[in-house]
Scaffold this motif. Structure first.
Motif, PDB file in Angstrom:
ATOM      1  N   ARG A 116      69.609  98.636  34.206  1.00 20.16           N
ATOM      2  CA  ARG A 116      71.079  98.472  34.373  1.00 20.16           C
ATOM      3  C   ARG A 116      71.708  98.937  32.947  1.00 20.16           C
ATOM      4  NH1 ARG A 116      69.601  92.826  35.605  1.00 20.16           N
ATOM      5  NH2 ARG A 116      70.058  92.490  37.666  1.00 20.16           N
ATOM      6  N   SER A 117      73.082  99.077  32.883  1.00 18.61           N
ATOM      7  CA  SER A 117      73.926  99.538  31.828  1.00 18.61           C
ATOM      8  C   SER A 117      73.948  98.354  30.956  1.00 18.61           C
ATOM      9  CB  SER A 117      75.184 100.053  32.339  1.00 18.61           C
ATOM     10  OG  SER A 117      75.991  99.172  32.669  1.00 18.61           O
ATOM     11  N   ILE A 118      74.275  98.188  29.949  1.00 18.29           N
ATOM     12  CA  ILE A 118      74.555  97.089  29.141  1.00 18.29           C
ATOM     13  C   ILE A 118      75.508  96.396  29.545  1.00 18.29           C
ATOM     14  CG2 ILE A 118      75.010  96.388  26.790  1.00 18.29           C
ATOM     15  CD1 ILE A 118      73.810  99.028  25.459  1.00 18.29           C
ATOM     16  N   ASN A 119      76.670  96.934  29.941  1.00 17.33           N
ATOM     17  CA  ASN A 119      77.723  96.115  30.499  1.00 17.33           C
ATOM     18  C   ASN A 119      77.366  95.529  31.812  1.00 17.33           C
ATOM     19  OD1 ASN A 119      80.675  95.802  30.761  1.00 17.33           O
ATOM     20  ND2 ASN A 119      80.547  96.458  32.687  1.00 17.33           N
ATOM     21  N   GLY A 120      76.501  96.258  32.614  1.00 18.15           N
ATOM     22  CA  GLY A 120      76.095  95.592  33.641  1.00 18.15           C
ATOM     23  C   GLY A 120      75.062  94.340  33.458  1.00 18.15           C
ATOM     24  N   GLN A 121      74.298  94.516  32.543  1.00 12.50           N
ATOM     25  CA  GLN A 121      73.216  93.439  32.110  1.00 12.50           C
ATOM     26  C   GLN A 121      74.223  92.290  31.542  1.00 12.50           C
ATOM     27  OE1 GLN A 121      70.262  93.511  32.662  1.00 12.50           O
ATOM     28  NE2 GLN A 121      69.599  91.722  31.633  1.00 12.50           N
ATOM     29  N   LEU A 122      75.141  92.518  30.872  1.00 13.62           N
ATOM     30  CA  LEU A 122      75.785  91.383  30.269  1.00 13.62           C
ATOM     31  C   LEU A 122      76.791  90.528  31.545  1.00 13.62           C
ATOM     32  CD1 LEU A 122      77.363  92.938  27.067  1.00 13.62           C
ATOM     33  CD2 LEU A 122      75.931  90.756  27.218  1.00 13.62           C
ATOM     34  N   GLN A 123      77.002  91.264  32.368  1.00 11.03           N
ATOM     35  CA  GLN A 123      77.801  90.698  33.711  1.00 11.03           C
ATOM     36  C   GLN A 123      76.995  90.047  34.469  1.00 11.03           C
ATOM     37  OE1 GLN A 123      79.456  94.270  35.687  1.00 11.03           O
ATOM     38  NE2 GLN A 123      81.445  93.732  34.796  1.00 11.03           N
ATOM     39  N   TRP A 124      75.725  90.410  34.708  1.00 13.46           N
ATOM     40  CA  TRP A 124      74.343  89.719  35.451  1.00 13.46           C
ATOM     41  C   TRP A 124      74.064  88.399  34.359  1.00 13.46           C
ATOM     42  CZ3 TRP A 124      69.740  88.187  34.077  1.00 13.46           C
ATOM     43  CH2 TRP A 124      68.884  87.605  35.060  1.00 13.46           C
ATOM     44  N   ILE A 125      73.905  88.563  33.396  1.00 14.20           N
ATOM     45  CA  ILE A 125      73.569  87.192  32.351  1.00 14.20           C
ATOM     46  C   ILE A 125      74.886  86.444  32.635  1.00 14.20           C
ATOM     47  CG2 ILE A 125      73.334  86.505  30.059  1.00 14.20           C
ATOM     48  CD1 ILE A 125      72.079  89.342  29.312  1.00 14.20           C
ATOM     49  N   ILE A 126      75.863  86.612  32.415  1.00 17.48           N
ATOM     50  CA  ILE A 126      77.058  85.794  32.415  1.00 17.48           C
ATOM     51  C   ILE A 126      77.265  85.038  33.964  1.00 17.48           C
ATOM     52  CG2 ILE A 126      79.680  85.720  32.247  1.00 17.48           C
ATOM     53  CD1 ILE A 126      79.375  87.821  30.082  1.00 17.48           C
ATOM     54  N   ALA A 152      68.162  95.516  29.273  1.00 19.52           N
ATOM     55  CA  ALA A 152      69.083  96.242  30.228  1.00 19.52           C
ATOM     56  C   ALA A 152      68.383  97.538  30.660  1.00 19.52           C
ATOM     57  CB  ALA A 152      70.237  96.725  29.514  1.00 19.52           C
ATOM     58  N   GLU A 153      67.667  98.067  29.691  1.00 26.77           N
ATOM     59  CA  GLU A 153      66.694  99.274  30.288  1.00 26.77           C
ATOM     60  C   GLU A 153      65.507  98.952  31.305  1.00 26.77           C
ATOM     61  OE1 GLU A 153      64.015 102.576  28.245  1.00 26.77           O
ATOM     62  OE2 GLU A 153      66.066 102.164  27.050  1.00 26.77           O
ATOM     63  N   THR A 184      70.455  91.389  18.207  1.00 29.65           N
ATOM     64  CA  THR A 184      70.883  91.041  19.582  1.00 29.65           C
ATOM     65  C   THR A 184      71.395  92.343  20.404  1.00 29.65           C
ATOM     66  OG1 THR A 184      71.793  89.023  18.551  1.00 29.65           O
ATOM     67  CG2 THR A 184      72.587  89.650  20.818  1.00 29.65           C
ATOM     68  N   MET A 185      71.947  93.196  19.799  1.00 25.26           N
ATOM     69  CA  MET A 185      72.437  94.524  20.502  1.00 25.26           C
ATOM     70  C   MET A 185      70.863  95.315  20.993  1.00 25.26           C
ATOM     71  SD  MET A 185      75.024  95.729  21.938  1.00 25.26           S
ATOM     72  CE  MET A 185      75.161  97.185  22.781  1.00 25.26           C
ATOM     73  N   GLU A 186      70.005  95.420  20.127  1.00 29.03           N
ATOM     74  CA  GLU A 186      68.821  96.224  20.207  1.00 29.03           C
ATOM     75  C   GLU A 186      67.958  95.397  21.463  1.00 29.03           C
ATOM     76  OE1 GLU A 186      66.799  96.695  16.750  1.00 29.03           O
ATOM     77  OE2 GLU A 186      68.430  97.827  15.900  1.00 29.03           O
ATOM     78  N   ALA A 187      68.047  94.046  21.432  1.00 25.92           N
ATOM     79  CA  ALA A 187      67.452  93.348  22.280  1.00 25.92           C
ATOM     80  C   ALA A 187      68.204  93.378  23.805  1.00 25.92           C
ATOM     81  CB  ALA A 187      67.279  91.849  22.104  1.00 25.92           C
ATOM     82  N   ARG A 236      88.582  92.504  34.047  1.00 25.77           N
ATOM     83  CA  ARG A 236      89.380  92.342  32.712  1.00 25.77           C
ATOM     84  C   ARG A 236      88.318  93.027  31.574  1.00 25.77           C
ATOM     85  NH1 ARG A 236      92.052  86.648  32.595  1.00 25.77           N
ATOM     86  NH2 ARG A 236      92.542  87.298  30.299  1.00 25.77           N
ATOM     87  N   SER A 237      88.823  93.311  30.591  1.00 30.10           N
ATOM     88  CA  SER A 237      88.279  93.890  29.551  1.00 30.10           C
ATOM     89  C   SER A 237      88.357  92.881  28.203  1.00 30.10           C
ATOM     90  CB  SER A 237      88.386  95.239  29.269  1.00 30.10           C
ATOM     91  OG  SER A 237      88.239  96.136  30.069  1.00 30.10           O
ATOM     92  N   PHE A 238      87.189  92.809  27.271  1.00 31.15           N
ATOM     93  CA  PHE A 238      87.547  92.495  26.022  1.00 31.15           C
ATOM     94  C   PHE A 238      86.423  92.883  25.248  1.00 31.15           C
ATOM     95  CE2 PHE A 238      84.170  90.115  28.325  1.00 31.15           C
ATOM     96  CZ  PHE A 238      83.310  89.754  27.367  1.00 31.15           C
ATOM     97  N   VAL A 239      86.570  92.527  23.873  1.00 29.44           N
ATOM     98  CA  VAL A 239      85.766  93.041  22.912  1.00 29.44           C
ATOM     99  C   VAL A 239      84.673  92.017  22.441  1.00 29.44           C
ATOM    100  CG1 VAL A 239      85.510  93.747  20.254  1.00 29.44           C
ATOM    101  CG2 VAL A 239      87.616  94.411  21.725  1.00 29.44           C
ATOM    102  N   LEU A 240      83.411  92.308  22.494  1.00 24.96           N
ATOM    103  CA  LEU A 240      82.487  91.666  21.971  1.00 24.96           C
ATOM    104  C   LEU A 240      81.504  92.143  20.836  1.00 24.96           C
ATOM    105  CD1 LEU A 240      80.509  89.191  22.775  1.00 24.96           C
ATOM    106  CD2 LEU A 240      79.311  90.723  24.175  1.00 24.96           C
TER     107      LEU A 240
END
Length: 83
Positions: free
Chosen positions: A31-41, A26-27, A18-21, A8-12
């Motif tokens: 990972r991609s930023i999306n992949g990093q967020l999925q891993w963190i969650i 992720a780099e 925070t985005m720069e960090a 499912r998609s959502f806006v964050l």
């Protein structure tokens, strides 16, 4: 025919610092930023016991037989010899 997916998609919205960090982290993890967020969650959900179903881990690339490698010796400190 469209492929079905369980995602499912959502806006964050996050502040610039925070985005720069997140981009740097992720780099570092390749990972991609999306992949990093999925891993963190997913990691936070597992640690809190809220994730009911765990995804099977992918085989590590450094294992020749495709099975996950055994933990490094540094993760399993040896007992000191008894005197």
């Amino acid at each position: 025919m469209a492929r079905e997916t369980n995602t499912r998609s959502f806006v964050l919205r996050v502040d610039a610092a925070t985005m720069e960090a997140l981009e740097a982290w992720a780099e570092d993890e390749f990972r991609s930023i999306n992949g990093q967020l999925q891993w963190i969650i997913a990691d936070a959900l597992r640690r809190s016991g809220r994730l009911k179903k765990c995804r099977p881990q992918a085989a590590r690339a450094d294992a020749p037989d495709g099975k996950p490698a055994t933990p490094a010796a540094s993760n399993n400190p040896a007992k000191e010899p008894e005197s």
